[in-house]
Design a protein around this motif. Structure first.
Motif, PDB file in Angstrom:
ATOM      1  N   ALA A 368       0.815  -1.220   0.000  1.00 25.91           N
ATOM      2  CA  ALA A 368       0.000   0.000   0.000  1.00 25.91           C
ATOM      3  C   ALA A 368       0.848   1.269   0.000  1.00 25.91           C
ATOM      4  O   ALA A 368       1.834   1.370   0.738  1.00 25.91           O
ATOM      5  CB  ALA A 368      -0.918   0.001   1.214  1.00 25.91           C
ATOM      6  N   THR A 369       0.440   2.206  -0.829  1.00 26.26           N
ATOM      7  CA  THR A 369       1.057   3.541  -0.841  1.00 26.26           C
ATOM      8  C   THR A 369       0.018   4.629  -0.584  1.00 26.26           C
ATOM      9  O   THR A 369       0.358   5.807  -0.555  1.00 26.26           O
ATOM     10  CB  THR A 369       1.738   3.806  -2.195  1.00 26.26           C
ATOM     11  OG1 THR A 369       0.781   3.650  -3.246  1.00 26.26           O
ATOM     12  CG2 THR A 369       2.903   2.848  -2.406  1.00 26.26           C
ATOM     13  N   ASP A 370      -1.224   4.223  -0.422  1.00 27.87           N
ATOM     14  CA  ASP A 370      -2.278   5.173  -0.071  1.00 27.87           C
ATOM     15  C   ASP A 370      -3.275   4.488   0.853  1.00 27.87           C
ATOM     16  O   ASP A 370      -3.246   3.271   1.042  1.00 27.87           O
ATOM     17  CB  ASP A 370      -2.987   5.729  -1.311  1.00 27.87           C
ATOM     18  CG  ASP A 370      -3.588   4.642  -2.185  1.00 27.87           C
ATOM     19  OD1 ASP A 370      -4.399   3.827  -1.677  1.00 27.87           O
ATOM     20  OD2 ASP A 370      -3.240   4.579  -3.389  1.00 27.87           O
ATOM     21  N   LEU A 371      -4.166   5.268   1.418  1.00 27.18           N
ATOM     22  CA  LEU A 371      -5.095   4.758   2.424  1.00 27.18           C
ATOM     23  C   LEU A 371      -6.088   3.756   1.853  1.00 27.18           C
ATOM     24  O   LEU A 371      -6.508   2.826   2.538  1.00 27.18           O
ATOM     25  CB  LEU A 371      -5.840   5.929   3.072  1.00 27.18           C
ATOM     26  CG  LEU A 371      -6.723   5.588   4.277  1.00 27.18           C
ATOM     27  CD1 LEU A 371      -5.886   4.996   5.406  1.00 27.18           C
ATOM     28  CD2 LEU A 371      -7.476   6.824   4.755  1.00 27.18           C
ATOM     29  N   VAL A 372      -6.466   3.920   0.577  1.00 25.11           N
ATOM     30  CA  VAL A 372      -7.457   3.030  -0.036  1.00 25.11           C
ATOM     31  C   VAL A 372      -6.906   1.596  -0.117  1.00 25.11           C
ATOM     32  O   VAL A 372      -7.568   0.633   0.300  1.00 25.11           O
ATOM     33  CB  VAL A 372      -7.862   3.535  -1.435  1.00 25.11           C
ATOM     34  CG1 VAL A 372      -8.766   2.516  -2.120  1.00 25.11           C
ATOM     35  CG2 VAL A 372      -8.571   4.881  -1.333  1.00 25.11           C
ATOM     36  N   VAL A 373      -5.705   1.458  -0.656  1.00 29.82           N
ATOM     37  CA  VAL A 373      -5.111   0.123  -0.780  1.00 29.82           C
ATOM     38  C   VAL A 373      -4.864  -0.476   0.598  1.00 29.82           C
ATOM     39  O   VAL A 373      -5.125  -1.663   0.846  1.00 29.82           O
ATOM     40  CB  VAL A 373      -3.797   0.187  -1.585  1.00 29.82           C
ATOM     41  CG1 VAL A 373      -3.133  -1.187  -1.642  1.00 29.82           C
ATOM     42  CG2 VAL A 373      -4.061   0.702  -2.985  1.00 29.82           C
ATOM     43  N   TYR A 374      -4.361   0.356   1.504  1.00 22.29           N
ATOM     44  CA  TYR A 374      -4.145  -0.128   2.869  1.00 22.29           C
ATOM     45  C   TYR A 374      -5.455  -0.611   3.483  1.00 22.29           C
ATOM     46  O   TYR A 374      -5.484  -1.635   4.179  1.00 22.29           O
ATOM     47  CB  TYR A 374      -3.550   0.988   3.724  1.00 22.29           C
ATOM     48  CG  TYR A 374      -3.414   0.614   5.186  1.00 22.29           C
ATOM     49  CD1 TYR A 374      -2.325  -0.115   5.637  1.00 22.29           C
ATOM     50  CD2 TYR A 374      -4.385   0.999   6.109  1.00 22.29           C
ATOM     51  CE1 TYR A 374      -2.205  -0.457   6.971  1.00 22.29           C
ATOM     52  CE2 TYR A 374      -4.273   0.659   7.446  1.00 22.29           C
ATOM     53  CZ  TYR A 374      -3.185  -0.064   7.864  1.00 22.29           C
ATOM     54  OH  TYR A 374      -3.069  -0.416   9.188  1.00 22.29           O
ATOM     55  N   SER A 375      -6.540   0.097   3.222  1.00 26.55           N
ATOM     56  CA  SER A 375      -7.837  -0.265   3.787  1.00 26.55           C
ATOM     57  C   SER A 375      -8.297  -1.633   3.293  1.00 26.55           C
ATOM     58  O   SER A 375      -8.848  -2.433   4.062  1.00 26.55           O
ATOM     59  CB  SER A 375      -8.882   0.796   3.417  1.00 26.55           C
ATOM     60  OG  SER A 375      -8.510   2.052   3.935  1.00 26.55           O
ATOM     61  N   VAL A 376      -8.063  -1.928   2.009  1.00 22.87           N
ATOM     62  CA  VAL A 376      -8.440  -3.236   1.460  1.00 22.87           C
ATOM     63  C   VAL A 376      -7.691  -4.348   2.195  1.00 22.87           C
ATOM     64  O   VAL A 376      -8.274  -5.361   2.610  1.00 22.87           O
ATOM     65  CB  VAL A 376      -8.147  -3.297  -0.049  1.00 22.87           C
ATOM     66  CG1 VAL A 376      -8.354  -4.712  -0.583  1.00 22.87           C
ATOM     67  CG2 VAL A 376      -9.028  -2.315  -0.799  1.00 22.87           C
ATOM     68  N   GLY A 377      -6.391  -4.150   2.380  1.00 24.81           N
ATOM     69  CA  GLY A 377      -5.608  -5.154   3.084  1.00 24.81           C
ATOM     70  C   GLY A 377      -6.034  -5.305   4.526  1.00 24.81           C
ATOM     71  O   GLY A 377      -6.141  -6.428   5.043  1.00 24.81           O
ATOM     72  N   ALA A 378      -6.305  -4.196   5.215  1.00 29.07           N
ATOM     73  CA  ALA A 378      -6.691  -4.249   6.621  1.00 29.07           C
ATOM     74  C   ALA A 378      -8.029  -4.942   6.814  1.00 29.07           C
ATOM     75  O   ALA A 378      -8.213  -5.730   7.757  1.00 29.07           O
ATOM     76  CB  ALA A 378      -6.743  -2.834   7.195  1.00 29.07           C
ATOM     77  N   ILE A 379      -8.973  -4.695   5.925  1.00 25.17           N
ATOM     78  CA  ILE A 379     -10.293  -5.326   6.041  1.00 25.17           C
ATOM     79  C   ILE A 379     -10.189  -6.824   5.770  1.00 25.17           C
ATOM     80  O   ILE A 379     -10.810  -7.649   6.464  1.00 25.17           O
ATOM     81  CB  ILE A 379     -11.290  -4.665   5.074  1.00 25.17           C
ATOM     82  CG1 ILE A 379     -11.566  -3.226   5.531  1.00 25.17           C
ATOM     83  CG2 ILE A 379     -12.586  -5.459   4.995  1.00 25.17           C
ATOM     84  CD1 ILE A 379     -12.365  -2.407   4.543  1.00 25.17           C
ATOM     85  N   LEU A 380      -9.400  -7.194   4.771  1.00 24.81           N
ATOM     86  CA  LEU A 380      -9.202  -8.622   4.490  1.00 24.81           C
ATOM     87  C   LEU A 380      -8.530  -9.310   5.666  1.00 24.81           C
ATOM     88  O   LEU A 380      -8.896 -10.439   6.044  1.00 24.81           O
ATOM     89  CB  LEU A 380      -8.357  -8.776   3.227  1.00 24.81           C
ATOM     90  CG  LEU A 380      -8.215 -10.186   2.644  1.00 24.81           C
ATOM     91  CD1 LEU A 380      -9.580 -10.777   2.317  1.00 24.81           C
ATOM     92  CD2 LEU A 380      -7.345 -10.147   1.384  1.00 24.81           C
ATOM     93  N   LEU A 381      -7.569  -8.650   6.277  1.00 24.38           N
ATOM     94  CA  LEU A 381      -6.912  -9.200   7.457  1.00 24.38           C
ATOM     95  C   LEU A 381      -7.897  -9.370   8.606  1.00 24.38           C
ATOM     96  O   LEU A 381      -7.921 -10.406   9.284  1.00 24.38           O
ATOM     97  CB  LEU A 381      -5.769  -8.281   7.877  1.00 24.38           C
ATOM     98  CG  LEU A 381      -5.037  -8.642   9.179  1.00 24.38           C
ATOM     99  CD1 LEU A 381      -4.329  -9.982   9.047  1.00 24.38           C
ATOM    100  CD2 LEU A 381      -4.055  -7.552   9.555  1.00 24.38           C
ATOM    101  N   THR A 382      -8.728  -8.354   8.828  1.00 20.76           N
ATOM    102  CA  THR A 382      -9.731  -8.421   9.893  1.00 20.76           C
ATOM    103  C   THR A 382     -10.700  -9.572   9.669  1.00 20.76           C
ATOM    104  O   THR A 382     -11.094 -10.263  10.613  1.00 20.76           O
ATOM    105  CB  THR A 382     -10.509  -7.101   9.974  1.00 20.76           C
ATOM    106  OG1 THR A 382      -9.597  -6.027  10.195  1.00 20.76           O
ATOM    107  CG2 THR A 382     -11.521  -7.135  11.098  1.00 20.76           C
ATOM    108  N   LEU A 383     -11.075  -9.785   8.416  1.00 22.13           N
ATOM    109  CA  LEU A 383     -11.956 -10.897   8.071  1.00 22.13           C
ATOM    110  C   LEU A 383     -11.329 -12.224   8.495  1.00 22.13           C
ATOM    111  O   LEU A 383     -11.968 -13.068   9.145  1.00 22.13           O
ATOM    112  CB  LEU A 383     -12.222 -10.892   6.570  1.00 22.13           C
ATOM    113  CG  LEU A 383     -13.088 -12.017   6.001  1.00 22.13           C
ATOM    114  CD1 LEU A 383     -14.521 -11.875   6.456  1.00 22.13           C
ATOM    115  CD2 LEU A 383     -13.021 -12.007   4.477  1.00 22.13           C
TER     116      LEU A 383
END
Length: 467
Positions: A368-383
């Protein structure tokens, strides 16, 4: 007769006190718990030799628990999770940054690592003492009450701290308090919940943890100017949530008399990993996963500050927003996977899927280099974390060697030996990984965490006694 050394007699006296109260007759059967009170709920469960597939142990004959039990268990787990997550996700990292901004990464690692090392030693001892406690009020409840008080004292020490050593002392005290409280709450699912409901209760505990994670970041970002509340609020929430647990969730004194000698007590702490292979594999998987998650959670605030250039308050609010989105997906997946797992009596396929989701999320976050991409990874991790937490708790309850008499010991081993060493190692190893290529290498850190998540899935695959 030779006199005993003074330190030995004092320690023997302490152990004897934990086992000195009168116990009631072992004559209870567990009724479904669907109301705030139940006659005879504090008496021991009648032990029935029912062999569990895969590990040949015996457990009490348990009847399904009701809605009230589930609500109280979930609320108490929310309070416990908030006490753990608010410092780890936000407040402790923020406090260290304020006190020592130039060395925040290594100082945070020192604080977390030393406290984790203390809990590794203290956890099994406190758990075994709880298993042996024969107080009329029960063998778990007193430890929850004591733990809340000790954690509150440690939290106040951190709030008042003006140096890293002072923060360290406060966090060690708070961690010991949390260990006492966890000794009361963690064995409940193994002692009182039948196998057919463990996935569902594990799902509720997972949902509570996710909600606590969201609350931790949001509340933390709103209390930056109120240091006492920033650290004391989580334990106050736990105290409120624990009221119904203390007075309505069933408890019982230890059912068997045990020797008060120090030698016997130390022997009871022993655990043979080769004799209980499946339980050992659950511990290994939990250790690997916790190590990977600690790589991510301990440094995600610094990632947002350093890589994405967010302000502390903005970072806390963004973490809370991401947590809220993650809760919507994680809650649904945790409850569905827990209920399906109970129905089809299979745990391992869900563990595999959770490990894959976590590894994928960590890879995305690493890039991730921006908040959007980071958010996708964080949500998948949380799942993935939600599913793994749900099924892992059910899994360890399924393969526990002795649920009837030593659930406190084995759940303490599960949390303090499998989880806390990872918490101690992660802050030591993570700065070394971050230093690759000149420093701040969060991509390498998150990719290393992804590898550990996959390894946790492999450990689950090796378990024989549970499908």
């Amino acid at each position: 007769m030779r006199a005993q050394p003074r330190h030995r007699t004092v320690l023997a006296s302490l152990v004897a006190r934990a086992t000195s109260a009168e116990t009631t007759e072992s004559r209870m059967t567990t009724d479904p718990i669907g109301a705030p009170s139940s006659a005879g709920a504090d008496e021991p469960v009648t032990q029935v030799a029912t062999t569990e597939p895969g590990h040949g142990s015996t457990e009490p004959e348990l009847k399904p628990v009701g809605a009230w039990f589930m609500v109280v268990y979930t609320l108490t787990n929310f309070g416990m999770s908030l006490v753990v997550l608010m410092p780890i996700l936000f407040s402790l990292a923020y406090k260290v940054q304020v006190v020592a901004p130039a060395s925040k990464e290594s100082d945070l690692g020192l604080v977390i690592g030393v406290a984790a090392a203390v809990s590794i030693v203290a956890g099994p001892i406190i758990g075994s003492l709880s298993d042996r406690t024969r107080l009329a009020w029960g063998r778990r409840r007193p430890y929850l009450l004591l733990g809340i008080g000790v954690n509150a004292a440690g939290s106040l020490l951190i709030a008042a701290a003006s140096s890293v050593p002072a923060i360290l002392v406060g966090w060690v005290v708070a961690t010991i308090g949390l260990t006492f409280a966890a000794t009361a709450v963690n064995p409940v699912i193994a002692e009182w919940v039948p196998e057919a409901q463990r996935g569902k209760l594990g799902a509720f505990a997972g949902v509570a943890a996710q909600l606590a994670g969201v609350a931790a970041s949001l509340i933390g970002s709103l209390l930056l100017d109120h240091q006492v509340l920033l650290f004391l609020l989580p334990v106050l929430v736990l105290a409120v949530m624990s009221v119904f647990f203390l007075f309505t969730v069933p408890d019982r004194p230890a059912q068997r008399a045990t020797s008060a000698s120090v030698v016997r007590f130390v022997k009871d702490l022993a655990f043979n990993p080769f004799e209980h292979r499946d339980f050992s594999l659950v511990l290994i998987g939990k250790f690997l996963l916790t190590l990977g998650i600690n790589f991510f959670t301990t440094y995600q605030l610094y990632f947002l500050l350093d890589r994405l250039k967010l302000a502390p308050a903005d970072a806390g609010q963004k973490l809370a927003l991401l947590g809220g989105i993650g809760v919507l997906t994680g809650t649904a997946s945790a409850i569905v996977s827990g209920m399906i797992s109970d129905r089809i009596r299979r745990r391992k396929p869900f563990i595999y899927g959770a490990a894959a989701a976590m590894a994928g999320g960590l890879v995305v976050a690493a890039m991730a280099t921006d908040l959007v991409v980071y958010s996708v990874g964080a949500i998948l991790l949380t799942l993935g974390v939600g599913i793994f937490g749900t099924l892992d708790l059910a899994l360890v309850s399924d393969v526990m060697p002795d649920r009837g008499n030593q659930a406190g010991k084995y759940m303490s081993i599960y949390y303090n030996i499998a989880s806390n060493p990872a918490g101690a190692i992660a802050p030591i190893v993570a700065p070394l990984v971050l230093a690759i290529g000149g420093g701040g290498n969060y991509a390498a850190l998150f990719l290393a965490a992804a590898v550990l998540a996959i390894a946790a899935g492999v450990a689950a695959w090796r378990i024989r006694g549970v499908r």
